[in-house]
Design a protein around this motif. Structure first.
Motif, PDB file in Angstrom:
ATOM      1  N   GLY A  21      11.398  48.594  26.414  1.00  0.00           N
ATOM      2  CA  GLY A  21      11.617  47.368  27.160  1.00  0.00           C
ATOM      3  C   GLY A  21      11.036  47.450  28.562  1.00  0.00           C
ATOM      4  N   ASN A  22      11.896  47.219  29.577  1.00  0.00           N
ATOM      5  CA  ASN A  22      11.406  47.288  30.957  1.00  0.00           C
ATOM      6  C   ASN A  22      11.665  48.650  31.590  1.00  0.00           C
ATOM      7  N   PHE A  23      12.160  49.604  30.793  1.00  0.00           N
ATOM      8  CA  PHE A  23      12.383  50.984  31.264  1.00  0.00           C
ATOM      9  C   PHE A  23      13.228  50.993  32.540  1.00  0.00           C
ATOM     10  N   GLY A  24      14.316  50.215  32.521  1.00  0.00           N
ATOM     11  CA  GLY A  24      15.179  50.098  33.687  1.00  0.00           C
ATOM     12  C   GLY A  24      15.879  51.400  34.042  1.00  0.00           C
ATOM     13  N   LEU A  25      16.124  51.593  35.339  1.00  0.00           N
ATOM     14  CA  LEU A  25      16.845  52.754  35.842  1.00  0.00           C
ATOM     15  C   LEU A  25      18.315  52.382  36.024  1.00  0.00           C
ATOM     16  N   THR A  26      19.216  53.162  35.426  1.00  0.00           N
ATOM     17  CA  THR A  26      20.651  52.896  35.502  1.00  0.00           C
ATOM     18  C   THR A  26      21.388  54.083  36.095  1.00  0.00           C
ATOM     19  N   HIS A  27      22.329  53.801  36.967  1.00  0.00           N
ATOM     20  CA  HIS A  27      23.232  54.840  37.479  1.00  0.00           C
ATOM     21  C   HIS A  27      24.658  54.460  37.088  1.00  0.00           C
TER      22      HIS A  27
ATOM     23  N   VAL B 233      34.506  48.276  47.819  1.00  0.00           N
ATOM     24  CA  VAL B 233      33.568  49.333  48.187  1.00  0.00           C
ATOM     25  C   VAL B 233      32.166  48.850  47.826  1.00  0.00           C
ATOM     26  N   PRO B 234      31.235  48.769  48.782  1.00  0.00           N
ATOM     27  CA  PRO B 234      29.871  48.350  48.460  1.00  0.00           C
ATOM     28  C   PRO B 234      29.017  49.537  48.015  1.00  0.00           C
ATOM     29  N   TYR B 235      28.205  49.330  46.989  1.00  0.00           N
ATOM     30  CA  TYR B 235      27.284  50.351  46.479  1.00  0.00           C
ATOM     31  C   TYR B 235      25.878  49.773  46.444  1.00  0.00           C
ATOM     32  N   LEU B 236      24.880  50.646  46.572  1.00  0.00           N
ATOM     33  CA  LEU B 236      23.487  50.205  46.570  1.00  0.00           C
ATOM     34  C   LEU B 236      22.630  51.251  45.872  1.00  0.00           C
ATOM     35  N   LEU B 237      21.820  50.798  44.921  1.00  0.00           N
ATOM     36  CA  LEU B 237      20.870  51.665  44.218  1.00  0.00           C
ATOM     37  C   LEU B 237      19.460  51.187  44.537  1.00  0.00           C
ATOM     38  N   SER B 238      18.590  52.100  44.958  1.00  0.00           N
ATOM     39  CA  SER B 238      17.203  51.736  45.246  1.00  0.00           C
ATOM     40  C   SER B 238      16.274  52.847  44.764  1.00  0.00           C
ATOM     41  N   ALA B 239      15.034  52.498  44.504  1.00  0.00           N
ATOM     42  CA  ALA B 239      14.052  53.478  44.036  1.00  0.00           C
ATOM     43  C   ALA B 239      12.658  52.866  44.082  1.00  0.00           C
ATOM     44  N   ASN B 240      11.650  53.736  44.062  1.00  0.00           N
ATOM     45  CA  ASN B 240      10.264  53.316  43.898  1.00  0.00           C
ATOM     46  C   ASN B 240       9.882  53.410  42.427  1.00  0.00           C
TER      47      ASN B 240
ATOM     48  N   GLY C  22       5.715  49.765  43.320  1.00  0.00           N
ATOM     49  CA  GLY C  22       6.561  48.954  44.196  1.00  0.00           C
ATOM     50  C   GLY C  22       7.917  49.601  44.376  1.00  0.00           C
ATOM     51  N   SER C  23       8.841  48.855  44.905  1.00  0.00           N
ATOM     52  CA  SER C  23      10.196  49.348  45.105  1.00  0.00           C
ATOM     53  C   SER C  23      11.186  48.291  44.642  1.00  0.00           C
ATOM     54  N   ALA C  24      12.380  48.750  44.288  1.00  0.00           N
ATOM     55  CA  ALA C  24      13.426  47.847  43.824  1.00  0.00           C
ATOM     56  C   ALA C  24      14.757  48.271  44.424  1.00  0.00           C
ATOM     57  N   SER C  25      15.624  47.298  44.650  1.00  0.00           N
ATOM     58  CA  SER C  25      16.947  47.579  45.209  1.00  0.00           C
ATOM     59  C   SER C  25      17.945  46.561  44.687  1.00  0.00           C
ATOM     60  N   THR C  26      19.161  47.013  44.452  1.00  0.00           N
ATOM     61  CA  THR C  26      20.206  46.094  44.025  1.00  0.00           C
ATOM     62  C   THR C  26      20.796  45.331  45.210  1.00  0.00           C
ATOM     63  N   GLY C  27      20.572  45.843  46.442  1.00  0.00           N
ATOM     64  CA  GLY C  27      21.307  45.319  47.579  1.00  0.00           C
ATOM     65  C   GLY C  27      22.758  45.756  47.474  1.00  0.00           C
ATOM     66  N   PRO C  28      23.557  45.563  48.525  1.00  0.00           N
ATOM     67  CA  PRO C  28      24.964  45.977  48.471  1.00  0.00           C
ATOM     68  C   PRO C  28      25.735  45.187  47.409  1.00  0.00           C
ATOM     69  N   VAL C  29      26.386  45.907  46.507  1.00  0.00           N
ATOM     70  CA  VAL C  29      27.173  45.285  45.439  1.00  0.00           C
ATOM     71  C   VAL C  29      28.629  45.712  45.606  1.00  0.00           C
TER      72      VAL C  29
ATOM     73  N   ALA D   5      15.341  47.056  37.708  1.00  0.00           N
ATOM     74  CA  ALA D   5      14.228  46.698  36.833  1.00  0.00           C
ATOM     75  C   ALA D   5      12.938  46.760  37.636  1.00  0.00           C
ATOM     76  N   ALA D   6      11.896  47.270  37.015  1.00  0.00           N
ATOM     77  CA  ALA D   6      10.584  47.336  37.662  1.00  0.00           C
ATOM     78  C   ALA D   6       9.908  45.980  37.600  1.00  0.00           C
ATOM     79  N   GLY D   7       9.091  45.719  38.588  1.00  0.00           N
ATOM     80  CA  GLY D   7       8.310  44.491  38.512  1.00  0.00           C
ATOM     81  C   GLY D   7       8.497  43.595  39.715  1.00  0.00           C
ATOM     82  N   PRO D   8       8.007  42.364  39.638  1.00  0.00           N
ATOM     83  CA  PRO D   8       7.451  41.739  38.433  1.00  0.00           C
ATOM     84  C   PRO D   8       6.063  42.258  38.063  1.00  0.00           C
ATOM     85  N   VAL D   9       5.771  42.219  36.764  1.00  0.00           N
ATOM     86  CA  VAL D   9       4.475  42.655  36.237  1.00  0.00           C
ATOM     87  C   VAL D   9       3.839  41.461  35.537  1.00  0.00           C
ATOM     88  N   ALA D  10       2.643  41.088  35.962  1.00  0.00           N
ATOM     89  CA  ALA D  10       2.007  39.901  35.407  1.00  0.00           C
ATOM     90  C   ALA D  10       0.520  40.133  35.208  1.00  0.00           C
TER      91      ALA D  10
END
Length: 217
Positions: free
Chosen positions: A57-63, A76-83, A107-114, A130-135
């Motif tokens: 699929g989109n090869f998403g990164l999950t923690h 409690v706010p949590y944030l996940l980010s990665a390139n 590119g880079s992706a971030s959930t922002g504070p959740v 999720a990586a992207g957008p890819v077009a």
């Protein structure tokens, strides 16, 4: 007889001082801050931490993690980010691969504070990137679809906050802080550190661990 039942005033004063000191310093002389609503003592630690990447699929990164000892936190706010680095190809409306080499984007992706709410002083949480957008950008009016072949995630950072809107405290990461463990499709890695004591890349203890701030890779 009546005088024998009185507690000396000095003893009463000493007892009051002792109770006040314990209430204002519930975690003793270590360097952990006092967390929780209205100063309620807490002793946060992670019981588990696992980073994984989907194999298709989109090869998403999950923690996925479990954090306990949160006392009377309201949120409690949590944030996940990665390139990410994506390898993809283009397909036409018939599902056939368009002539040309696969392409890459980064590119880079971030959930922002959740914000999440503890139950009985603990949180079982999951965040996904999720990586992207890819077009594809085909010539003319031909509609081409981008198909992701692989994704590599790097510079993975996980942050949390002490009951505020900011997620600025260091959380577990694959391989530990300052180690750039890269993960691709189907791979997983445990996060560390899980508590308030860890060693830096140079091997010297910083004593901060999950309480280290600011939360940066």
């Amino acid at each position: 007889m009546k005088a024998n039942r009185l507690i000396p005033a000095v003893a009463v004063l000493a007892l009051a001082v002792a109770c006040t000191e314990n209430a204002s310093n519930p975690v003793g002389n270590n360097n952990r801050p006092s967390f929780g609503a209205k100063g309620t003592p807490a002793n946060p630690a992670y019981k588990s931490s696992l980073f994984s990447v989907a194999s298709s699929g989109n090869f998403g990164l999950t923690h996925a993690w479990r954090q306990t000892g949160l006392g009377s936190f309201t949120t409690v706010p949590y944030l996940l980010s990665a390139n990410f680095t994506v390898t993809a190809h283009c397909e036409n409306g018939g599902g056939n691969t368009v002539n040309g080499q696969p392409f890459q984007i980064s590119g880079s992706a971030s959930t922002g504070p959740v914000p999440q709410t503890p139950r009985n002083g603990s949180i079982d949480g999951t965040l996904t990137l999720a990586a992207g957008p890819v077009a594809c950008q085909p010539p003319g009016n031909n509609s081409h679809t981008a198909v992701i072949d692989a994704v590599t995630w790097s510079a993975i950072t996980f942050c949390w906050g002490a009951g505020t809107a900011a997620a600025d405290l260091q959380g577990p990461t694959p391989g530990g802080r300052d180690v750039d463990t890269q993960l691709s499709g189907g791979q997983s890695a445990a996060g560390s550190p899980l508590t308030g004591t860890t060693a830096t890349a140079s091997g010297t203890g910083d004593g901060a661990g999950i309480f280290q701030t600011p939360c940066t890779f």
